[in-house]
Design a protein around this motif. Structure first.
Motif, mmCIF file in Angstrom:
data_model
loop_
_atom_site.group_PDB
_atom_site.id
_atom_site.type_symbol
_atom_site.label_atom_id
_atom_site.label_comp_id
_atom_site.label_asym_id
_atom_site.label_seq_id
_atom_site.Cartn_x
_atom_site.Cartn_y
_atom_site.Cartn_z
ATOM 1 N N ARG A 160 123.865 73.044 -16.164
ATOM 2 C CA ARG A 160 122.959 73.859 -15.343
ATOM 3 C C ARG A 160 122.657 75.189 -16.014
ATOM 4 N N ASP A 175 119.828 75.655 -18.741
ATOM 5 C CA ASP A 175 118.425 75.386 -18.392
ATOM 6 C C ASP A 175 117.440 76.417 -18.940
ATOM 7 N N CYS A 178 118.281 75.675 -3.079
ATOM 8 C CA CYS A 178 117.779 75.433 -4.437
ATOM 9 C C CYS A 178 116.256 75.332 -4.474
ATOM 10 N N ARG A 238 121.360 69.718 -7.741
ATOM 11 C CA ARG A 238 121.336 70.914 -8.583
ATOM 12 C C ARG A 238 122.583 71.779 -8.443
ATOM 13 N N CYS A 239 123.029 72.009 -7.201
ATOM 14 C CA CYS A 239 124.126 72.973 -7.012
ATOM 15 C C CYS A 239 125.415 72.350 -6.485
ATOM 16 N N VAL A 271 117.842 67.546 -3.063
ATOM 17 C CA VAL A 271 118.059 68.939 -3.455
ATOM 18 C C VAL A 271 118.083 69.777 -2.176
#
Length: 195
Positions: free
Chosen positions: A129, A132, A71, A58-59, A67
């Motif tokens: 991202r 979203d 997050c 995710r990041c 993940v």
């Protein structure tokens, strides 16, 4: 000194940022003369990290899981996304204790002179991202260097049509500084006074 194993060790240590020939030699000689066990632990830790550490899905920060814990933290404000250049910058913001949102780590910054362009850092995944539907504000926390400013400008332009608020850390952070080396109070003030 022509011993191949020692030369390889010196060359490996010189790959670290800020380590020149003399520092590499001092570290190598210390490990070989006074702390061989420490050298073995360092070698083992590097090998394990190389095998286990990857980028968060995710990041993009470093994690051993798919993940990262940040997050997955339900207490973080998912509406706020701070964009930083490196995991070290993320850690600096975390140490300030003033940010409870989420992060996106670019893993670099634009640097045309070094051949680093838009495709070489995480701008495309960042745009995905931000799309979203949850993120309301993107806080650009790139360094206040020419490269960091150029990176922030490109991201601002790319996000202009996405309907999210884009802010930049306030100028409390000294111009020309690397975020990971700025004192925590300055980071906290810059974050709270963002524009």
């Amino acid at each position: 000194m022509t011993e191949r194993a020692l030369q390889d060790l010196l060359e490996a240590l010189r790959r670290l940022p800020g380590v020149g020939a003399k520092s590499a030699q001092r570290m190598a000689f210390h490990l070989l003369q006074h702390d061989r066990e420490g050298g073995r632990r360092l070698a083992s830790a590097l090998q394990v990290a190389d095998q286990r550490v990857r980028h968060c899905a995710r990041c993009h920060t470093f994690t051993e899981d798919e993940v990262c814990a940040t997050c997955l933290d339900p207490h973080r404000d998912a509406r706020l996304l701070a964009v930083v250049e490196t995991p070290a910058d993320q850690a600096a913001l975390e140490r300030s204790g003033s940010f409870r949102g989420l992060y996106f780590v670019l893993m670099g910054r634009l640097s045309p002179l070094d051949g680093v362009g838009v495709r070489d850092i995480g701008i495309a995944p960042l745009l995905d991202r931000v799309g979203d539907g949850v993120i309301e504000e993107v806080i650009l926390a790139t360094s206040f260097t020419a490269e960091g400013e150029a990176t922030a400008h490109v991201i601002t332009q790319a996000l202009a049509a996405r309907g999210v608020k884009v802010t930049r850390l306030a100028r409390g952070v000294p111009v020309g500084s690397e975020l990971e080396y700025v004192d925590l109070s300055t980071i906290a003030h810059a974050l709270s006074d963002r524009r």
